[in-house]
Every structure is written in C-alpha cells, then in structure tokens.
Design a protein around this motif. Sequence first.
Motif, short mmCIF file in Angstrom:
data_model
loop_
_atom_site.label_atom_id
_atom_site.label_comp_id
_atom_site.label_asym_id
_atom_site.label_seq_id
_atom_site.Cartn_x
_atom_site.Cartn_y
_atom_site.Cartn_z
N CYS A 142 0.97 -1.22 0.10
CA CYS A 142 0.13 -0.08 0.06
C CYS A 142 0.88 1.24 -0.11
N GLU A 143 1.83 1.22 0.70
CA GLU A 143 2.79 2.58 0.76
C GLU A 143 3.62 2.74 -0.34
N THR A 144 3.87 1.39 -0.90
CA THR A 144 4.77 1.50 -2.27
C THR A 144 3.55 1.95 -3.35
N ALA A 145 2.50 1.64 -3.38
CA ALA A 145 1.50 2.14 -4.44
C ALA A 145 1.32 3.44 -4.36
N ARG A 146 1.23 4.09 -2.93
CA ARG A 146 1.03 5.40 -2.67
C ARG A 146 2.16 6.25 -3.35
N GLU A 201 -3.21 -0.41 -8.37
CA GLU A 201 -4.44 -0.92 -8.09
C GLU A 201 -4.12 -2.51 -8.25
N ARG A 202 -3.19 -2.95 -9.26
CA ARG A 202 -3.15 -4.28 -9.18
C ARG A 202 -2.27 -4.81 -8.06
N LEU A 203 -1.35 -4.03 -7.52
CA LEU A 203 -0.58 -4.42 -6.22
C LEU A 203 -1.46 -4.62 -5.38
N MET A 204 -2.23 -3.75 -4.94
CA MET A 204 -3.19 -3.81 -3.75
C MET A 204 -4.51 -4.79 -4.03
N THR A 236 -6.59 -10.37 -5.03
CA THR A 236 -6.80 -11.49 -6.05
C THR A 236 -5.32 -12.37 -6.09
N PRO A 237 -5.34 -13.34 -6.67
CA PRO A 237 -4.21 -14.23 -6.72
C PRO A 237 -2.97 -13.64 -7.38
N GLU A 238 -3.21 -12.45 -8.28
CA GLU A 238 -2.23 -11.93 -8.78
C GLU A 238 -1.54 -10.89 -8.05
N GLY A 239 -2.68 -10.32 -7.28
CA GLY A 239 -2.08 -9.19 -6.20
C GLY A 239 -1.30 -9.86 -5.34
N GLU A 240 -1.65 -11.08 -4.68
CA GLU A 240 -0.63 -11.82 -3.88
C GLU A 240 0.44 -11.94 -4.53
N GLN A 241 0.76 -12.52 -5.78
CA GLN A 241 1.76 -12.81 -6.46
C GLN A 241 2.77 -11.53 -6.49
N LEU A 242 2.30 -10.65 -6.88
CA LEU A 242 2.89 -9.22 -6.80
C LEU A 242 3.40 -8.88 -5.65
N ARG A 243 2.70 -8.90 -4.57
CA ARG A 243 3.23 -8.38 -3.35
C ARG A 243 4.32 -9.38 -2.89
N ASP A 244 4.28 -10.69 -3.35
CA ASP A 244 5.23 -11.62 -2.83
C ASP A 244 6.59 -11.60 -3.63
N SER A 245 6.64 -10.72 -4.73
CA SER A 245 7.85 -10.61 -5.48
C SER A 245 7.99 -9.14 -6.02
N MET A 246 7.53 -8.21 -5.20
CA MET A 246 7.57 -6.85 -5.52
C MET A 246 9.05 -6.46 -5.56
N PRO A 247 9.30 -5.73 -6.63
CA PRO A 247 11.06 -5.05 -6.63
C PRO A 247 10.99 -3.97 -5.76
#
Length: 105
Positions: A16-20, A66-69, A72-83
């Motif tokens: 959430c902080e990264t998205a902001r 939006e997709r990072l937060m 969804t399964p994709e959102g969880e995958q993005l959070r698990d692998s976020m650069p």
Amino acid sequence: MQFYDRNQKLKYLYACETARRLVEKPSLIESGKRYLQSKIAPNPRMRRYYLLWNQLLERPPSEIAERLMADTPEGEQLRDSMPVFEPIEGDVRERIVRASKSAIG
C-alpha cells in the motif's frame, strides 16, 4: 481483505505504501525496472515474476498500484515478488510494522 498471518498483512501494508509512492512519484517505476533487471532477471527460478513485473511496469502508475493492492491471486503474487522501488525507512517503516502487529482480520 482477510489476512491469515502477520507476514501477509505486513506485505500488504508495504505494498500500500509502495503503491501510494508510485502514484505520487512515477519516476520510481524506473528504479523498479533497474531492480528487476539486476536482481530478478538473472535468477531463472524468478522467471515468472520477472515476466509478470516486466509487463506491469509498462503500465500507468495508477494501474500498477491498483493491481498491487488487489485482493486477487495476482495481487498476492505481485506482493510476494515486488521489486524495490524505494526503501521504506524511518517513521513510515515503524508505523507499518506496528500496524502489522495489530489483530489479524
């Protein structure tokens, strides 16, 4: 969003902080691309995450956020692998860690 453990909640709060920050400062996307190229691309076991992020980082900051937060399964995958776009430190980091310790649910 339902959290099952503190680590999951912590990742979400960091996301959430990264998205902001991405929406506020779109130039951070270039930092994420550099991290992706130097740290994730060379690792063959991270190939699927590289492909996922490589495509996503071509999208507008608001869509990335939006997709990072997303819950969804994709959102969880993005959070698990976020650069790493920008280190989250100091008071902001402490606030996030404290919030992750609050009741899960």
